[in-house]
Enzyme design. Structure first.
Site, PDB file in Angstrom:
ATOM      1  N   THR A 229     109.379 -28.425-101.271  1.00 44.61           N
ATOM      2  CA  THR A 229     110.523 -28.391-100.369  1.00 44.61           C
ATOM      3  C   THR A 229     111.679 -27.778-101.149  1.00 44.61           C
ATOM      4  O   THR A 229     112.245 -28.407-102.034  1.00 44.61           O
ATOM      5  CB  THR A 229     110.861 -29.818 -99.901  1.00 44.61           C
ATOM      6  OG1 THR A 229     109.678 -30.407 -99.343  1.00 44.61           O
ATOM      7  CG2 THR A 229     111.930 -29.799 -98.837  1.00 44.61           C
TER       8      THR A 229
ATOM      9  N   LYS B 172     102.570 -33.045-105.666  1.00 38.11           N
ATOM     10  CA  LYS B 172     103.140 -33.094-104.319  1.00 38.11           C
ATOM     11  C   LYS B 172     102.070 -32.542-103.374  1.00 38.11           C
ATOM     12  O   LYS B 172     102.174 -31.431-102.844  1.00 38.11           O
ATOM     13  CB  LYS B 172     104.439 -32.280-104.251  1.00 38.11           C
ATOM     14  CG  LYS B 172     105.364 -32.717-103.117  1.00 38.11           C
ATOM     15  CD  LYS B 172     106.754 -32.103-103.270  1.00 38.11           C
ATOM     16  CE  LYS B 172     107.616 -32.396-102.064  1.00 38.11           C
ATOM     17  NZ  LYS B 172     108.270 -33.699-102.135  1.00 38.11           N
TER      18      LYS B 172
ATOM     19  N   GLU C 263     109.189 -45.193-107.456  1.00 36.16           N
ATOM     20  CA  GLU C 263     110.031 -44.117-106.903  1.00 36.16           C
ATOM     21  C   GLU C 263     110.620 -44.542-105.572  1.00 36.16           C
ATOM     22  O   GLU C 263     110.348 -45.654-105.082  1.00 36.16           O
ATOM     23  CB  GLU C 263     109.187 -42.845-106.710  1.00 36.16           C
ATOM     24  CG  GLU C 263     108.015 -43.042-105.732  1.00 36.16           C
ATOM     25  CD  GLU C 263     107.020 -41.884-105.723  1.00 36.16           C
ATOM     26  OE1 GLU C 263     107.161 -40.937-106.505  1.00 36.16           O
ATOM     27  OE2 GLU C 263     106.079 -41.961-104.909  1.00 36.16           O
TER      28      GLU C 263
END
Lengths: 271, 271
Positions: free
Chosen positions: B28, B139, B172
């Site tokens: 992203t 990711k 996280e």
């Protein structure tokens, strides 16, 4: 051949959450003579997945579409993918949520007949399954573990691979469930921490119980596997494959495996 | 605005493995003034993911496409999805493998300015992260855990949620990395069992070390978090948000958090 939300389509919107996050579920349904096999079991598992992932699903509409798709396809495999639909504003559920219903037709995979007749050897996968009770049992779209496991071997002598979890428990094949026979009981691994609860596994447990065989769902380790009298794999496309080899260990194809193959063959498979 | 393999497109083939299995990776990327931010860090993480998942990737071609896409988009977010491409014959890699390169443009998410200025409250997510070292740090497109975690709260007083693993370690945020300051050292959770190693986390560790701050990547538990002098979140779109509340605990926005916000603001962000 593919239908999206009931209409022929070649593609899915690029902002579908099925692609972005694997935010959805799938079913792989065998079709013959224009009829879907084990449809009520597929719909039950899909419904359970929808409840646990909070994906709204019109099960009656989907069932109607699958039956129409099966009629049009005639024979082969109908892969159903149900996603949470479009929405790229992050992980948060889109509002409103409009799930995508995708049906994809394909030919049945061509497996050697010897797999069911003489049995198969299992490849011992190094890839382990992570324990995630929130997703365990579901046939969701997050399948990188299976992709990594299947990439471990390229030797056609191995028809399937054995997957264990990080605690060492025996869980399943890469694209199959695993069952074993021990002291006249049918045993299959508990799938509450990881693994996919296959519809053929459910059908076999049903048939076995109806035939008076005791069935146990419990944790299984490698020793249990090695001490089993019979071991076999199953999935909704190929039915049952006896397991005859894993590393240095050998099993014979046993009488209960043959009996269950027979019971399955006697089912039309089309409820 | 979306490009597939360098050309405008509205959809992806229904048999793409990104949809079927989450068999791919994403990035992203923040775009401003027609330029991608932190592109070399995004490409480094993508490259690492490609190596670990064995997805072939022409990084030079992809970089050229992202730069052209950024120029056309002007400002906003470029979401890059790289999948293993088409192939529905099961989990096995398709041969030949032709990855799909998808670029999707969107507006920057509109977060309240107060998040960066005054800090945010963390929602304590019940959803835990499974430990899977084979996928940790990447990711990838298997993101159901984040989808479930983000669905836990709908109260805008919580800007983010805290995710722990099944052993209780702090890992996280749902869409952020987490860092804390303890005894003048910057500490961030080890992501070798689960979690996503964010590019902004990497950039902040780089800036902090360059500024002479000791940085430690290690296991973090709730006590470590509660005893921290400063806590903050980061991601590649919003930069840094101080954390000021988790359940009954309160933190002040501290000097090192402010210093790192300043260092980030002084970076053009466009290497």
């Amino acid at each position: 051949m593919a239908w999206l939300d009931g209409r022929p389509a070649a593609g899915l919107a690029v902002d579908d959450r099925g692609l972005a996050y694997g935010d959805g579920l799938f079913e792989t349904i065998k079709i013959s003579q224009g009829q879907p096999h084990l449809l009520s079991r597929h719909m039950a598992r899909l419904g359970e997945g929808c409840r646990r992932l909070a994906i709204p699903c019109d099960e009656a509409l989907l069932t109607t579409e699958i039956r129409a798709f099966a009629k049009a396809l005639g024979a082969g495999v109908c892969k159903l993918i149900l996603t949470r639909g479009s929405g790229l504003r992050g992980y948060r559920f889109p509002e409103p949520c409009r799930p995508s219903r995708l049906l994809i037709g394909a030919a049945l995979p061509q497996y050697p007949e010897a797999h069911a007749a003489q049995g198969v050897a299992l490849f011992p996968c190094v890839t382990r399954l992570a324990e995630q009770p929130l997703l365990a049992g579901l046939k969701h779209l997050n399948r990188l573990e299976q992709v990594l496991a299947r990439a471990e071997w390229d030797d056609s002598r191995f028809a399937e691979g054995l997957m264990r979890d990080y605690s060492g428990r025996v869980i399943e094949g890469v694209f199959s469930n695993l069952l074993l026979v021990r002291k006249q009981r049918l045993v299959t691994p508990d799938l509450s921490r990881c693994g996919v609860a296959g519809v053929m596994r459910a059908e076999i447990l049903f048939l076995a119980e109806r035939a008076g065989l005791a069935c146990v769902v419990t944790d299984v380790d490698l020793d249990d596997l090695y001490q089993a009298e019979e071991v076999f794999l199953c999935n909704s496309l190929y039915g049952i494959w006896p397991v005859v080899a894993l590393e240095a260990h050998r099993w014979s194809v046993g009488p209960l495996t043959r009996k269950l193959q027979g019971l399955l063959a006697n089912q039309t498979g089309i409820p």
